[in-house]
Motif scaffolding. Structure first.
Motif, PDB file in Angstrom:
ATOM      1  N   LYS A 409       0.861  -1.175   0.000  1.00 22.08           N
ATOM      2  CA  LYS A 409       0.000   0.000   0.000  1.00 22.08           C
ATOM      3  C   LYS A 409       0.904   1.233   0.000  1.00 22.08           C
ATOM      4  CE  LYS A 409      -3.951  -2.181   2.325  1.00 22.08           C
ATOM      5  NZ  LYS A 409      -4.896  -2.109   3.462  1.00 22.08           N
ATOM      6  N   ARG A 419      -3.282   4.283   4.754  1.00 18.34           N
ATOM      7  CA  ARG A 419      -2.529   3.776   3.602  1.00 18.34           C
ATOM      8  C   ARG A 419      -3.479   3.079   2.636  1.00 18.34           C
ATOM      9  NH1 ARG A 419       3.219   3.541   4.994  1.00 18.34           N
ATOM     10  NH2 ARG A 419       3.500   2.678   2.909  1.00 18.34           N
ATOM     11  N   THR A 420      -3.132   3.148   1.349  1.00 14.40           N
ATOM     12  CA  THR A 420      -3.957   2.515   0.329  1.00 14.40           C
ATOM     13  C   THR A 420      -3.103   2.101  -0.859  1.00 14.40           C
ATOM     14  OG1 THR A 420      -5.856   2.831  -1.160  1.00 14.40           O
ATOM     15  CG2 THR A 420      -4.503   4.756  -0.694  1.00 14.40           C
ATOM     16  N   TYR A 425      -7.740   6.565  -4.315  1.00 15.53           N
ATOM     17  CA  TYR A 425      -8.339   6.419  -2.991  1.00 15.53           C
ATOM     18  C   TYR A 425      -7.739   7.430  -2.007  1.00 15.53           C
ATOM     19  CZ  TYR A 425     -10.255   1.882  -4.522  1.00 15.53           C
ATOM     20  OH  TYR A 425     -10.942   0.887  -5.178  1.00 15.53           O
ATOM     21  N   LEU A 426      -6.432   7.636  -2.132  1.00 17.74           N
ATOM     22  CA  LEU A 426      -5.779   8.596  -1.240  1.00 17.74           C
ATOM     23  C   LEU A 426      -6.278  10.013  -1.524  1.00 17.74           C
ATOM     24  CD1 LEU A 426      -3.700   9.200   0.955  1.00 17.74           C
ATOM     25  CD2 LEU A 426      -1.966   9.413  -0.836  1.00 17.74           C
ATOM     26  N   HIS A 429      -9.536  10.357   0.100  1.00 18.97           N
ATOM     27  CA  HIS A 429      -9.349  10.378   1.557  1.00 18.97           C
ATOM     28  C   HIS A 429      -8.876  11.744   2.039  1.00 18.97           C
ATOM     29  CE1 HIS A 429      -7.882   9.289   5.567  1.00 18.97           C
ATOM     30  NE2 HIS A 429      -6.774   9.955   5.242  1.00 18.97           N
TER      31      HIS A 429
END
Length: 464
Positions: A409, A419-420, A425-426, A429
């Motif tokens: 990640k 974490r991704t 996605y981050l 987020h």
């Protein structure tokens, strides 16, 4: 006279002594008289009696010149053994070791080790570009740059490698190339152990540790660690695109872009893999491919440990931590972390979708998107997973898939440690921390951080 006799004897000629046949003054007068009459062999003109035919005399004369050239290089560098015939040349050389740059620009903080470099720099402030290409109108501040540019029209590359078929337009390029054969990398970074074949490469690398960006734009607050980056940036202010393709009229502000573009006409793929039949038109693409064979990922993010085989990927990755979006739209307040994203956005203003699918009505603003789209018709999935039978039509999907195998990640939030495996996605987020809500309803003042939230809201207006 004894001193003169010693010099001649060093060159394997009989020494001339004061008592030989005539006095030196009488002999000199006689030689002058004979020289006027002509047809006097060189050896006799020089006051040395020769026992060899003229051809041998010429060879000895060349030998004497070779000795003279060797003796004349009496100024030696204590750092590397470099020798020079003139003290001034040695002084210039030693600045490579000391870093001294005594020539200062009085209009900015630029400084140079040699005056000729300062003179060339000053022309940028004056806007002078006296050297022009007669083929395409390209103008430059110095003759060397024009000579290099002209070789692009003539194809001339005078500097040849004696170990392979490589050739270059500049001697310095050939020097860098030769290190590939020798494997020599004498310059090492004391911070991380990085090694380089050229001092200039190490200097550029060190700026990653120091953060120094010596190249400043005089029209905005942009600064760069490398001169080439500043040159590309300046083209945005001037709109100048001096490099033109003779085949199709394509113009660019960057010489390297033109070189890459020309390969679309020639089909040349100079970067060959020695472990498979892969070849590439661009060096970066080749490096990424080679990393698959070696597994090497030398570039690492200090914030989250993300590693990559490509330096440019690391630069892009760092923006997920800094939030930097250097690519700005000049028609609205949109900004992007990647140039490709900005290019896609700009087509919305222009309404351009020049790339059309011949099998359906799909249109797009960029060629790569059309290439990926065409795989929906052909079913081609060229990106294969080497750990299972998964395959993908685009590289990005394969990269995301691989994280399932590795558990990696790489994208981490600097605020809370989330974490991704996906950058998107981050990005979503991070809006929890920033409060950003980019998706706006055009019927009321509602806004959302995620597109599907806006879609759900709009359905209420539509009664769905």
């Amino acid at each position: 006279m004894g001193e003169r006799s010693g010099e001649v004897a060093m060159d394997n000629h009989p020494a001339v002594h004061p008592g030989d046949e005539t006095s030196s003054s009488e002999k000199l007068d006689k030689e002058r008289h004979q020289n006027k009459e002509g047809n006097i062999p060189c050896e006799e003109k020089c006051g040395v009696k020769s026992h060899h035919p003229p051809a041998q005399g010429r060879t000895e004369q060349k030998d004497r010149l070779a000795v003279k050239r060797t003796v004349n290089k009496r100024f030696a560098c204590t750092e590397c053994g470099y020798t020079a015939a003139k003290k001034s040349v040695l002084i210039k050389h030693t600045r490579k070791h000391t870093g001294e740059k005594p020539y200062k620009c009085d209009q900015c903080d630029y400084s140079a080790a040699q005056k000729v470099h300062l003179d060339r720099h000053v022309t940028k402030h004056k806007g002078e570009k006296p050297f022009m290409c007669g083929e395409c109108g390209y103008r430059t501040t110095d003759r060397l740059s024009l000579s290099e540019h002209m070789s692009r029209h003539t194809g001339e590359k005078p500097y040849k490698c004696d170990q392979c078929d490589y050739s270059a337009i500049r001697k310095v390029y050939l020097g860098r190339h030769m290190t590939k054969h020798t494997g020599e990398k004498p310059y090492m970074c004391g911070e991380c152990g990085y090694r380089a074949a050229a001092r200039s490469s190490l200097s550029k690398h060190l700026r990653r540790h120091t953060g120094v960006k010596p190249y400043k734009c005089d029209q905005c607050d942009y600064s760069a660690g490398h001169k080439g980056n500043l040159s590309r940036h300046m083209a945005k202010h001037t709109g100048e695109k001096p490099y033109m393709c003779g085949e199709c009229g394509y113009r660019t502000a960057d010489r390297s872009n033109l070189s890459l573009h020309m390969r679309t006409h020639t089909g040349v793929k100079p970067y060959k893999c020695d472990q498979c039949d892969y070849s590439a038109t661009q060096k970066n693409a080749f490096k990424q491919h080679m990393a698959k064979h070696t597994g090497e990922k030398p570039f690492m993010c200090d914030d989250c440990g993300f590693r990559t085989a490509d330096r440019s990927y690391l630069t892009r990755h760092m923006r997920t931590h800094t939030g930097e979006k250097p690519y700005k739209c000049d028609q609205c307040d949109y900004s992007a972390a990647h140039k490709a994203s900005l290019d896609r956005h700009l087509t919305k203003h222009a309404g351009e979708n020049p790339f059309v699918c011949e099998q359906c009505e799909y249109r797009t603003s960029n060629r790569s998107s059309l290439t990926v789209h065409m795989r929906t018709h052909t079913g081609m999935k060229p990106y294969k997973c080497d750990q299972c039978d998964y395959s993908a039509s685009c590289k990005g999907n394969l990269v995301k898939h691989m994280y399932k195998h590795t558990g990696e990640k790489p994208y981490m939030c600097g605020e809370c440690g989330f974490r991704t495996a996906r950058m998107s996605y981050l990005t979503v987020h991070m809006r929890k921390h920033t409060g950003e809500k980019p998706y706006k309803c055009d019927e009321c003042d509602y806004s959302a951080a995620q597109k599907f939230h806006l879609d759900r809201h709009v359905a209420k207006h539509n009664g769905e």
